[in-house]
Enzyme design. Structure first.
Site, PDB file in Angstrom:
ATOM      1  N   ARG A 192      19.730  -0.757 -33.730  1.00 25.44           N
ATOM      2  CA  ARG A 192      19.486  -0.944 -35.165  1.00 25.44           C
ATOM      3  C   ARG A 192      20.446  -0.109 -36.013  1.00 25.44           C
ATOM      4  O   ARG A 192      20.827  -0.508 -37.106  1.00 25.44           O
ATOM      5  CB  ARG A 192      18.031  -0.611 -35.493  1.00 25.44           C
ATOM      6  CG  ARG A 192      17.059  -1.654 -34.925  1.00 25.44           C
ATOM      7  CD  ARG A 192      15.628  -1.150 -34.881  1.00 25.44           C
ATOM      8  NE  ARG A 192      15.137  -0.821 -36.208  1.00 25.44           N
ATOM      9  CZ  ARG A 192      14.007  -0.161 -36.429  1.00 25.44           C
ATOM     10  NH1 ARG A 192      13.251   0.227 -35.400  1.00 25.44           N
ATOM     11  NH2 ARG A 192      13.623   0.089 -37.658  1.00 25.44           N
ATOM     12  N   ARG A 243      10.855   1.966 -24.213  1.00 22.53           N
ATOM     13  CA  ARG A 243       9.980   1.681 -25.351  1.00 22.53           C
ATOM     14  C   ARG A 243      10.631   0.691 -26.280  1.00 22.53           C
ATOM     15  O   ARG A 243      11.855   0.605 -26.357  1.00 22.53           O
ATOM     16  CB  ARG A 243       9.737   2.968 -26.145  1.00 22.53           C
ATOM     17  CG  ARG A 243       9.094   4.052 -25.328  1.00 22.53           C
ATOM     18  CD  ARG A 243       9.075   5.335 -26.137  1.00 22.53           C
ATOM     19  NE  ARG A 243       8.715   6.453 -25.268  1.00 22.53           N
ATOM     20  CZ  ARG A 243       8.725   7.714 -25.639  1.00 22.53           C
ATOM     21  NH1 ARG A 243       9.084   8.038 -26.875  1.00 22.53           N
ATOM     22  NH2 ARG A 243       8.386   8.663 -24.803  1.00 22.53           N
ATOM     23  N   TYR A 254      20.254  -6.602 -25.842  1.00 16.40           N
ATOM     24  CA  TYR A 254      19.425  -6.833 -27.025  1.00 16.40           C
ATOM     25  C   TYR A 254      20.079  -7.914 -27.875  1.00 16.40           C
ATOM     26  O   TYR A 254      21.298  -8.060 -27.860  1.00 16.40           O
ATOM     27  CB  TYR A 254      19.352  -5.566 -27.886  1.00 16.40           C
ATOM     28  CG  TYR A 254      18.456  -4.482 -27.357  1.00 16.40           C
ATOM     29  CD1 TYR A 254      17.127  -4.394 -27.764  1.00 16.40           C
ATOM     30  CD2 TYR A 254      18.938  -3.522 -26.474  1.00 16.40           C
ATOM     31  CE1 TYR A 254      16.303  -3.384 -27.297  1.00 16.40           C
ATOM     32  CE2 TYR A 254      18.107  -2.496 -25.991  1.00 16.40           C
ATOM     33  CZ  TYR A 254      16.790  -2.447 -26.415  1.00 16.40           C
ATOM     34  OH  TYR A 254      15.970  -1.455 -25.957  1.00 16.40           O
ATOM     35  N   ASP A 302      10.157  -0.214 -30.544  1.00 16.81           N
ATOM     36  CA  ASP A 302       9.483   0.264 -31.745  1.00 16.81           C
ATOM     37  C   ASP A 302       8.561  -0.796 -32.326  1.00 16.81           C
ATOM     38  O   ASP A 302       8.654  -1.974 -31.993  1.00 16.81           O
ATOM     39  CB  ASP A 302      10.522   0.629 -32.806  1.00 16.81           C
ATOM     40  CG  ASP A 302      11.295   1.879 -32.427  1.00 16.81           C
ATOM     41  OD1 ASP A 302      10.694   2.784 -31.828  1.00 16.81           O
ATOM     42  OD2 ASP A 302      12.503   1.928 -32.733  1.00 16.81           O
TER      43      ASP A 302
END
Lengths: 271, 271
Positions: free
Chosen positions: B199, B50, B110, B52
């Site tokens: 994050r 997933r 990422y 966000d």
């Protein structure tokens, strides 16, 4: 009174253009609201020119007048703390009351970004490019050359704003590489631009780049002075008002134009 | 049945994340709608993981199964013509029924983009960066180093998704220059990531870069295994799922990670 000159960048996506209009979000409206919150009085701002809905700016120049007692306000910081995050004040200087952002402007430059690949696309570029597909770049360059010099641009003017003359001079029309390998940036610098003139020139150039017209088409359109003969206006989102010049410097080199409004503080500013 | 593997890029701004949810716009929802329009039947898609709300992807990998008679559909072109312009299919290949986008993924990378200047900002970057202000980059680098290796990341996991183990391995955490002079890109590659782990790591690194903690803070948080001790989660919009790896290649060099999902066709892909 003290006149303040600011240079602003904005993302045009969520604005109904520059000009104040009731009931819609405009750049002028947001600026006046922020300034008036600081001064406590209604302040009118004057831009170097309008931009349409969806059109961006990296170096729009704006002036406004404030009471002398407000002259010492740290305007850049104060405005940036109040403005929404799609407008930024890039610099701010006090100027004499003679300065006028529109009437004193002697040249402007715009960029227009084209995405050339039909098969591949980066979705975060959608608000900043025209996805026009593959173009013959040599033909495009030859088309741009045809615009150079002083011409009557009546064929490239959309109606709506009355002007005394449709003659303008183009000093530079160049192709630069973009921030992605499938992008090119067309940069045009001229004495001034009629309503949607850049987008109309780009619309014509893309027709040439697609092989649907040859570069001489530009000359014949200029001679016809008839908007109805010219190709469709290019979409708004590829266009960015890059810089406004006030006589101090030229814009005939590919880097010269970056100096005036946004390179003063040493910043690059890719759109 | 034929299994199809696609690599997609999306601008997360206008999505409520990846996962299908009733009544809101999600990436999975848009993909399933587009695929089902082509097949005429309801098709379920499976992503590598997933993302966000507000998080972008340059190389999300997705698979789905179609009837053999649909195997010859030019899926990339067909989907790109139906999908909204904030999702793009970058490539598409038929794969064996053994391939699973989530279970076969061995590594992911990422990027997280930081805007370091408080005074200057380019408004079109607002959806793609965290405007965190100036940072001590040397301290930031030292903080990133502390994450390398295999650790229990319980302190960097937000609650909501039960997992059997909170141990993950970070292979690379590097700082690269961004597309503007005031931007830096942090690139992290690891065996897998817990909910909001990137994050949370970035939130901690920014505290270190601001001088509010020293690099050793990372080690002490890892040892504490307690989310409540760690700094706040960095905002979504700076994050981009760069690539997903399936065992064929590594990701320990700054360029290695660009190869798998989006460099196959030779394209750069700045966010």
């Amino acid at each position: 009174m003290q006149r303040i000159r600011i240079t602003i960048a904005y993302d045009g996506t969520d604005f109904c253009g520059w000009q104040l209009q009731k009931g819609v979000r405009t750049v002028q409206g947001e600026l006046e609201t922020a300034i008036s919150r600081i001064t406590g009085t209604q302040i009118r701002v004057h831009g170097s020119g309008r931009t349409d809905s969806g059109v961006h700016a990296l170096g729009q120049v704006v002036h406004f007048d404030v009471d002398d007692r407000m002259a010492s306000v740290p305007w850049q910081r104060a405005l940036n703390s109040l403005l929404p995050d799609d407008i930024t004040v890039l610099d701010c200087i006090p100027v004499s009351g003679d300065f006028h952002s529109r009437f004193n402007a002697v040249r402007k430059s715009y960029t227009y970004t084209l995405w050339l690949n039909n098969g591949f696309f980066l979705p975060w570029r959608r608000r900043y490019v025209w996805k026009c597909g593959p173009l013959d770049l040599e033909m495009l360059d030859r088309g741009m050359e045809m615009f150079l010099g002083k011409h009557d641009f009546a064929s490239f003017q959309n109606t709506g704003t009355p002007v005394s003359s449709t003659v303008r001079e183009i000093y530079e029309f160049s192709r630069q590489s973009g921030q992605n390998r499938d992008e090119i940036v067309l940069r045009v610098c001229g004495s001034g631009f009629l309503k949607q003139m850049v987008r109309n020139m780009v619309g014509c150039l893309v027709e040439i780049g697609r092989g649907k017209a040859d570069p001489g088409f530009v000359r014949s359109l200029l001679e016809k002075k008839d908007r109805t003969m010219a190709p469709a206006t290019a979409p708004a989102q590829g266009l960015c008002l890059e810089a406004v010049y006030y006589g101090e410097e030229g814009c005939d080199g590919p880097d010269a134009g970056r100096k005036q409004s946004h390179m003063e503080n040493g910043h690059d500013g890719e759109v």
